[in-house]
Design a protein around this motif. Structure first.
Motif, mmCIF file in Angstrom:
data_model
loop_
_atom_site.group_PDB
_atom_site.id
_atom_site.type_symbol
_atom_site.label_atom_id
_atom_site.label_comp_id
_atom_site.label_asym_id
_atom_site.label_seq_id
_atom_site.Cartn_x
_atom_site.Cartn_y
_atom_site.Cartn_z
ATOM 1 N N ASP A 141 0.862 -1.184 0.000
ATOM 2 C CA ASP A 141 0.000 0.000 0.000
ATOM 3 C C ASP A 141 0.895 1.230 0.000
ATOM 4 N N ILE A 198 -1.704 3.411 6.543
ATOM 5 C CA ILE A 198 -2.417 2.134 6.336
ATOM 6 C C ILE A 198 -1.454 0.976 6.583
ATOM 7 N N ASP A 233 -3.373 -2.918 -2.110
ATOM 8 C CA ASP A 233 -4.147 -1.723 -2.454
ATOM 9 C C ASP A 233 -4.396 -1.719 -3.962
ATOM 10 N N MET A 291 -7.747 -4.197 -1.390
ATOM 11 C CA MET A 291 -8.305 -3.176 -0.516
ATOM 12 C C MET A 291 -8.312 -1.862 -1.283
ATOM 13 N N GLY A 326 -9.830 2.456 -0.833
ATOM 14 C CA GLY A 326 -10.625 3.512 -0.228
ATOM 15 C C GLY A 326 -11.254 4.382 -1.293
ATOM 16 N N LYS A 337 -11.908 0.309 2.305
ATOM 17 C CA LYS A 337 -11.366 1.041 3.452
ATOM 18 C C LYS A 337 -12.367 2.129 3.848
ATOM 19 N N PRO A 338 -12.583 2.358 5.106
ATOM 20 C CA PRO A 338 -12.057 1.583 6.230
ATOM 21 C C PRO A 338 -12.864 0.295 6.397
#
Length: 126
Positions: free
Chosen positions: A11, A16, A55, A82, A84, A105-106
């Motif tokens: 990430d 993070i 990420d 993942m 956001g 995320k989150p």
């Protein structure tokens, strides 16, 4: 854990990476962090039982691009994506990539731990 699994965290956000490292190490996992796809590719290869938290949106090489490159190279590590903030085409590509799961995320610690446990089960089946 007598022989803890390794969690690879890729990430570009240092906060993070640190948060994930703290949470996972508190649960007995070994954690190796990378600040992007190129850092992961440049890291010392390992053969340990492992899962990757990846990420989706990173500069220079996206998580989806990294996963595709790893599959092409025969690196079959289970990936948990993942994100956001991702564009619809990025989210769709990640969801269609045979990843273990996709976490927005989150996310809750319980969801993270369930995904990691499932990823390790898949690793054991490789």
């Amino acid at each position: 854990m007598s022989n803890p699994a390794l969690i690879e965290v890729v990430d570009d956000d240092p906060d993070i990476r640190r948060m994930l490292q703290l949470v996972l190490e508190a649960r007995g996992f070994k954690v190796r962090t990378h600040d992007g796809a190129h850092a992961y590719l440049a890291a010392e290869p390992v053969t340990e039982r492992r899962v990757m938290l990846l990420d989706v949106r990173m500069p220079k090489m996206t998580g989806v691009e990294l996963q595709a490159q790893m599959v092409k190279a025969g690196n079959r590590i289970p990936v948990i994506f993942m994100s956001g903030e991702s564009l619809p085409h990025e989210t769709l590509a990640a969801q269609q990539s045979n990843a273990v799961t996709f976490l927005w995320k989150p996310f809750r610690t319980e969801a993270l731990l369930q995904a990691v446990t499932h990823g390790l089960t898949l690793y054991d089946q490789l």
